[in-house]
Design an enzyme around this catalytic site. Structure first.
Site, PDB file in Angstrom:
ATOM      1  N   GLN A   1     -24.682 -45.795   6.074  1.00 17.92           N
ATOM      2  CA  GLN A   1     -25.737 -45.604   7.071  1.00 17.92           C
ATOM      3  C   GLN A   1     -25.095 -45.533   8.457  1.00 17.92           C
ATOM      4  OE1 GLN A   1     -28.479 -48.821   8.288  1.00 17.92           O
ATOM      5  NE2 GLN A   1     -30.146 -47.456   7.710  1.00 17.92           N
TER       6      GLN A   1
ATOM      7  N   TYR B   1     -33.731 -48.789  16.846  1.00 19.17           N
ATOM      8  CA  TYR B   1     -32.432 -48.352  17.364  1.00 19.17           C
ATOM      9  C   TYR B   1     -32.554 -46.930  17.932  1.00 19.17           C
ATOM     10  CZ  TYR B   1     -30.817 -52.580  15.159  1.00 19.17           C
ATOM     11  OH  TYR B   1     -30.662 -53.897  14.824  1.00 19.17           O
TER      12      TYR B   1
HETATM   13  C1  LIG Z   1     -29.622 -59.355   5.977  1.00 17.49           C
HETATM   14  C2  LIG Z   1     -30.261 -58.013   6.111  1.00 17.49           C
HETATM   15  C3  LIG Z   1     -29.620 -56.998   6.808  1.00 17.49           C
HETATM   16  C4  LIG Z   1     -30.215 -55.729   6.912  1.00 17.49           C
HETATM   17  N1  LIG Z   1     -29.499 -54.720   7.510  1.00 17.49           N
HETATM   18  C5  LIG Z   1     -30.036 -53.471   7.534  1.00 17.49           C
HETATM   19  C6  LIG Z   1     -29.273 -52.369   8.002  1.00 17.49           C
HETATM   20  O1  LIG Z   1     -28.086 -52.480   8.298  1.00 17.49           O
HETATM   21  N2  LIG Z   1     -29.902 -51.165   8.086  1.00 17.49           N
HETATM   22  C7  LIG Z   1     -31.208 -50.985   7.703  1.00 17.49           C
HETATM   23  O2  LIG Z   1     -31.732 -49.872   7.810  1.00 17.49           O
HETATM   24  N3  LIG Z   1     -31.918 -52.007   7.189  1.00 17.49           N
HETATM   25  C8  LIG Z   1     -31.372 -53.220   7.072  1.00 17.49           C
HETATM   26  N4  LIG Z   1     -32.082 -54.239   6.482  1.00 17.49           N
HETATM   27  C9  LIG Z   1     -33.406 -53.961   5.865  1.00 17.49           C
HETATM   28  C10 LIG Z   1     -33.237 -53.658   4.359  1.00 17.49           C
HETATM   29  O3  LIG Z   1     -32.514 -52.471   4.152  1.00 17.49           O
HETATM   30  C11 LIG Z   1     -34.598 -53.526   3.631  1.00 17.49           C
HETATM   31  O4  LIG Z   1     -35.291 -52.413   4.146  1.00 17.49           O
HETATM   32  C12 LIG Z   1     -35.475 -54.756   3.774  1.00 17.49           C
HETATM   33  O5  LIG Z   1     -34.741 -55.951   3.537  1.00 17.49           O
HETATM   34  C13 LIG Z   1     -36.673 -54.713   2.805  1.00 17.49           C
HETATM   35  O6  LIG Z   1     -36.251 -54.595   1.475  1.00 17.49           O
HETATM   36  P1  LIG Z   1     -36.150 -55.863   0.467  1.00 17.49           P
HETATM   37  O7  LIG Z   1     -37.482 -56.562   0.511  1.00 17.49           O
HETATM   38  O8  LIG Z   1     -35.863 -55.244  -0.864  1.00 17.49           O
HETATM   39  O9  LIG Z   1     -35.075 -56.760   0.962  1.00 17.49           O
HETATM   40  C14 LIG Z   1     -31.496 -55.492   6.355  1.00 17.49           C
HETATM   41  C15 LIG Z   1     -32.133 -56.528   5.655  1.00 17.49           C
HETATM   42  C16 LIG Z   1     -31.517 -57.761   5.507  1.00 17.49           C
HETATM   43  C17 LIG Z   1     -32.214 -58.828   4.682  1.00 17.49           C
END
Ligand SMILES: Cc1cc2nc3c(=O)[nH]c(=O)nc-3n(C[C@H](O)[C@H](O)[C@H](O)COP(=O)(O)O)c2cc1C
Length: 368
Positions: free
Chosen positions: A95, A163
């Protein structure tokens, strides 16, 4: 199961519909700790991995690494890393993100001489000039090409969570009066020019994903109605996969807590999908195979991203495929995994998950 049907995106063949969502855990990219962490997810059976938000400068600018051979070393190490991932049958992309630093930023600290920048001036950010905008668009293109040359299978542009790409689209952040601001379509310009320039740099066959922040969840911010229109233009500009997310870094809504229902953001992917033909990724507390399968069966999305659930249990895909779903170790959506981003005391090797003590520490605790 539909979850295990392959999907072809350009020349890339995904073995199943499961995507590891990008998650910045401050482990780095190609060092041994990060590689071991990602390799365990690849072995766990996910179809593709999206490496966490990575500043475009890191792929094109040695200054961002703070060492003369930063980019060359990234390319070399990434090539052997992607080779290892491919041996598991998984694909891997990165990404690409702009973290509001110009002329260069690495995402964790200011590179000496750089300033904080935004579409329009704020208390701590300077308004980008048109030349600076062009230079950032070029960097996205150069970084995408470098990713391709490093053996990565695709790139994802980070257009969510407040962002830079998202800020240009947001009426709250973008107050410009030149061609990059104004009405909704003018606010799309930066994103669309970025996609076109990336496409020109990587050619027609290399898959380009776009993470679209479909709603910002803040006053005056991006709405789903606006995003549905943006998605149409992004598809026309050359995006191959729409990864539909939500929220803003300031309100932390992208990763729903345990109070949210499972699949709480699927309605966004479903709505975006109605307007475009390219595959759509749904994300957000899709933790059970039953829910993931239903989303695909009801054609609300084409791919399912698992985020925190893969931190807690890297073997979720394999367990489901082998009919052992009852053995899945559930994620508690406690958001302990944000510690690396939010605590200045955290360092690589410290725990990141309440449930899985090995997460991010696979290298310290190898499986027997
Ligand atoms: C610790 C952490 C770091 C994340 N870093 C990013 C990131 O670098 N880029 C991004 O687009 N989303 C980031 N997210 C969001 C996740 O990609 C995802 O969309 C979000 O956690 C919801 O999905 P889940 O419920 O399956 O965790 C991050 C989420 C977490 C928990």
């Amino acid at each position: 199961m539909k979850l295990f049907e392959p999907l072809k995106i350009k020349k890339m063949k995904l073995k199943n519909r499961l995507v590891m969502a990008p998650m910045q855990l401050v482990l780095g990219l190609t060092n041994k700790r990060a590689r071991t962490y990602y390799m365990e997810r690849a072995k766990g059976g996910v179809g593709c991995i999206v490496l966490a938000a990575t500043a475009v400068d890191l792929l094109v600018d040695d200054k961002a690494w703070g060492r003369p051979d930063g980019v060359a070393r990234f390319t070399e190490t990434m090539q052997s890393f992607t080779d290892d991932v491919h041996k598991t049958g998984a694909k891997i992309g990165i990404q690409l993100w702009h973290g509001n630093h110009f002329p260069a930023g690495n995402g964790s600290a200011d590179v000496p001489g750089s300033r904080r920048v935004a579409p329009s001036a704020t208390d701590d950010m300077k308004e980008l000039t048109r030349d600076e905008i062009q230079s950032i668009i070029e960097k996205f293109a150069m970084a995408s090409k470098k990713a391709m040359e490093s053996g990565l299978d695709f790139i994802e542009l980070h257009g969510a969570h407040g962002y830079l790409l998202c800020q240009f689209f947001s009426g709250t952040d973008n107050k410009r009066t030149d061609e990059y601001g104004g009405d909704l379509y003018a606010r799309m310009r930066f994103g669309l020019e970025t996609v076109k320039s990336v496409r020109a740099a990587v050619g027609n066959d290399f898959p380009v994903f776009y993470r679209l922040g479909a709603e910002e969840k803040r006053a005056g911010g991006v709405t789903l109605r606006q995003s549905k229109l943006f998605a149409i233009e992004l598809e026309k500009a050359g995006v191959d996969v729409m990864d539909v997310s939500i929220g803003h870094v300031a309100n932390r809504s992208a990763s729903p807590s345990k109070r949210a229902s499972m699949g709480t953001y699927v309605y966004l992917a479903e709505a975006i999908k109605q307007n475009i033909k390219i595959p759509v990724i749904a994300v957000g507390r899709i933790h059970t195979p039953e829910l993931a399968e239903t989303i695909l069966a009801q054609q609300k999305a084409d791919l399912i991203a698992l985020g925190r659930q893969l931190i807690t249990d890297p073997y979720w895909p394999q367990k489901v495929q082998e009919g052992k779903a009852k053995n899945i170790i559930p994620c508690q959506s406690c958001n302990t995994c944000f510690r690396p981003l939010r605590s200045s005391k955290w360092k690589p090797g410290d725990p990141i998950c309440k449930v899985n003590e090995r997460a991010g520490r696979e290298i310290d605790m190898p499986l027997p």
